[in-house]
Design an enzyme around this catalytic site. Structure first.
Site, PDB file in Angstrom:
ATOM      1  N   ASP A  16     -10.890   3.098 -20.446  1.00 53.69           N
ATOM      2  CA  ASP A  16     -11.819   3.021 -19.321  1.00 53.69           C
ATOM      3  C   ASP A  16     -12.928   2.003 -19.543  1.00 53.69           C
ATOM      4  O   ASP A  16     -13.191   1.171 -18.680  1.00 53.69           O
ATOM      5  CB  ASP A  16     -12.403   4.405 -19.009  1.00 53.69           C
ATOM      6  CG  ASP A  16     -11.310   5.360 -18.560  1.00 53.69           C
ATOM      7  OD1 ASP A  16     -11.028   5.409 -17.356  1.00 53.69           O
ATOM      8  OD2 ASP A  16     -10.705   6.025 -19.434  1.00 53.69           O
ATOM      9  N   ASP A 126     -23.382  12.469 -18.572  1.00 59.22           N
ATOM     10  CA  ASP A 126     -23.760  11.286 -19.341  1.00 59.22           C
ATOM     11  C   ASP A 126     -24.310  10.182 -18.438  1.00 59.22           C
ATOM     12  O   ASP A 126     -25.254   9.485 -18.808  1.00 59.22           O
ATOM     13  CB  ASP A 126     -22.565  10.786 -20.160  1.00 59.22           C
ATOM     14  CG  ASP A 126     -22.223  11.732 -21.314  1.00 59.22           C
ATOM     15  OD1 ASP A 126     -23.156  12.368 -21.838  1.00 59.22           O
ATOM     16  OD2 ASP A 126     -21.040  11.846 -21.670  1.00 59.22           O
ATOM     17  N   SER A 177     -10.094  15.133 -23.402  1.00 60.19           N
ATOM     18  CA  SER A 177     -11.170  14.159 -23.391  1.00 60.19           C
ATOM     19  C   SER A 177     -12.162  14.592 -24.464  1.00 60.19           C
ATOM     20  O   SER A 177     -12.692  15.694 -24.414  1.00 60.19           O
ATOM     21  CB  SER A 177     -11.823  14.141 -22.005  1.00 60.19           C
ATOM     22  OG  SER A 177     -13.094  13.560 -22.074  1.00 60.19           O
TER      23      SER A 177
HETATM   24  N1  ARG Z   1     -20.593  18.685 -21.531  1.00 58.97           N
HETATM   25  C1  ARG Z   1     -21.157  18.026 -22.654  1.00 58.97           C
HETATM   26  C2  ARG Z   1     -22.469  17.384 -22.294  1.00 58.97           C
HETATM   27  O1  ARG Z   1     -22.721  17.187 -21.149  1.00 58.97           O
HETATM   28  C3  ARG Z   1     -20.193  17.055 -23.265  1.00 58.97           C
HETATM   29  C4  ARG Z   1     -19.961  15.807 -22.508  1.00 58.97           C
HETATM   30  C5  ARG Z   1     -18.921  14.967 -23.142  1.00 58.97           C
HETATM   31  N2  ARG Z   1     -18.963  13.599 -22.647  1.00 58.97           N
HETATM   32  C6  ARG Z   1     -17.916  12.820 -22.560  1.00 58.97           C
HETATM   33  N3  ARG Z   1     -18.092  11.623 -22.082  1.00 58.97           N
HETATM   34  N4  ARG Z   1     -16.705  13.223 -22.902  1.00 58.97           N
HETATM   35  O2  ARG Z   1     -23.269  17.089 -23.134  1.00 58.97           O
END
Ligand code: ARG
Length: 402
Positions: A16, A126, A177
């Site tokens: 990605d 994120d 993921s």
């Molecule tokens: N749910 C967790 C958080 O918001 C993990 C996020 C994982 N991020 C990712 N790009 N796979 O902190």
């Protein structure tokens, strides 16, 4: 949004973020894409990632070691704050985002970029963390988030990449993921999307199963100074080594797994699996030392502020005013959090079995004891209870008459 000419892209080496490079250039007219891949202790080899960005069309590919600031400036404050989002998740992913954002902004200044970019989708946390942090640190920079707008499925993304010379993932892609750094792993997607399905053992990498954990318990002693962990079993360690060792110890006893339904910033619930052995061990020990060294009212107020602190960090407000103000409170409280805590690791559990603080313990033997050394004035309790219970007696008397 207005055109950007030079963008610094947060780069992981995955399909990605690789596709983001030609996409930004071809579809959005960005002339130059410079990538930045952060080493946060995830253990990936960075040279192939650096090369892959160039092969995908980056004009410059930067890798940077952020492990030390990650632990000192982000993980250690989280330990002092006992930060557990929704009472459970120690923010292993969330804590890395403001640091990456800060570095992206620094690089943008160094190379004279007018934008920063990331590959986050529109559904996650994120994107919120990156966008808010960048907006706070560099309001003049544009934030480009192509994956939020391109509307491509995974197959379409791979096909787009292939047309631009980006090799599709060689091995059959794992259905999960995963986000990984020195604080732990988060595992999502694939079969885990059914919240009623037990996670398969294969998803874990930092913790052993309870079955595989040793039959013998192990007691570890964590030493703290001003709320920061400084030693394990009497051996002083720098912050990064200390986290590594805590991970190894807790993980080898199967402690540090979480399986939870989590409330994301964008309003959806998601099923999240984490393994964050060291961080959870250190927070547990730190909480315990505070219970010995902080006054009851300070402790109660801190527990409420800790929840807010965790919410703020989860929700991308690391650089905001409330986080800053709570940090001031926490800083003051931690001056007396000195001492050590012993924790017994055994078959997936971490149980506190002892705590001590030579200089700051508020536990007073002469008050607590039931033996002959007792100095508590028992008779004083009568007058205290007369006053303490007065409103209750008055109210009860009035209502009994009705
Ligand atoms: N749910 C967790 C958080 O918001 C993990 C996020 C994982 N991020 C990712 N790009 N796979 O902190």
């Amino acid at each position: 949004m207005g055109r950007a000419t030079k963008a610094v892209l947060a780069y992981s080496g995955g399909v990605d973020t690789s596709v983001c490079i030609p996409y930004l250039k071809q579809e959005w007219g960005v002339e130059e894409v410079i990538t930045f891949a952060a080493d946060l202790g995830q253990g990936d080899e960075l040279e192939p990632i650096r090369q892959k960005a160039l092969d995908s069309g980056a004009s410059q590919s930067i890798v940077g070691d952020l492990i030390d600031p990650f632990i000192r400036e982000f993980a250690f404050p989280a330990i002092r704050a006992n930060a557990l989002y929704e009472g459970r998740y120690p923010l292993s992913t969330a804590l890395a985002r403001p640091l990456i954002a800060r570095r992206l902004v620094e690089i943008a200044r160094e190379v004279g970029a007018d934008a920063v970019a990331h590959g986050c989708t529109g559904k996650g946390n994120d994107q919120v963390r990156f966008d808010v942090a960048i907006g706070a640190l560099a309001p003049d920079l544009k934030v480009l988030a192509p994956a939020r707008e391109w509307g491509m499925s995974r197959e379409q993304t791979i096909a787009y990449g292939e047309r631009c010379g980006i090799p599709s993932p060689v091995s059959k892609k794992s259905p999960y993921s995963i986000d990984l750094n020195l604080l732990g792993r988060s595992i999502e997607a694939g079969p885990l999307e059914d919240p009623n399905v037990e996670p398969p053992e294969e998803i874990y990498a930092l913790t052993v199963s309870i079955d595989a954990a040793p039959a013998q318990p192990q007691v570890v002693e964590i030493g703290f100074e001003q709320g920061y962990p400084v030693s394990i079993d009497g051996v002083r360690l720098d912050p990064v080594s200390l986290i590594r060792q805590a991970n190894g110890l807790a993980g080898s006893h199967g402690f540090g797994r979480l399986d939870m339904i989590e409330n994301r910033v964008v309003g959806i619930k998601s099923r999240e699996i984490y393994e964050t052995p060291g961080l959870l061990l250190l927070i547990r020990a730190h909480q315990e030392l505070e219970s010995l060294t902080l006054a009851a009212d300070v402790l109660r107020s801190k527990r409420q502020l800790e929840q807010q602190w965790a919410d703020l960090v989860y929700q991308g407000l690391w650089f905001g005013p409330l986080k800053d103000a709570i940090d001031g409170f926490i800083e003051r409280t931690q001056l007396s959090v000195n001492g050590s805590v012993r924790v017994k690791l055994h078959k997936g559990s971490a149980t506190v079995v002892g705590r001590s603080s030579a200089a700051d313990s508020l536990y007073v033997d002469a008050m607590a004891t039931y033996d002959s050394g007792d100095q508590f004035d028992h008779r004083a309790a009568e007058g205290f209870i007369y006053v303490w219970g007065l409103p209750t007696r008055l109210w009860a008397a009035r209502h009994r008459l009705r």
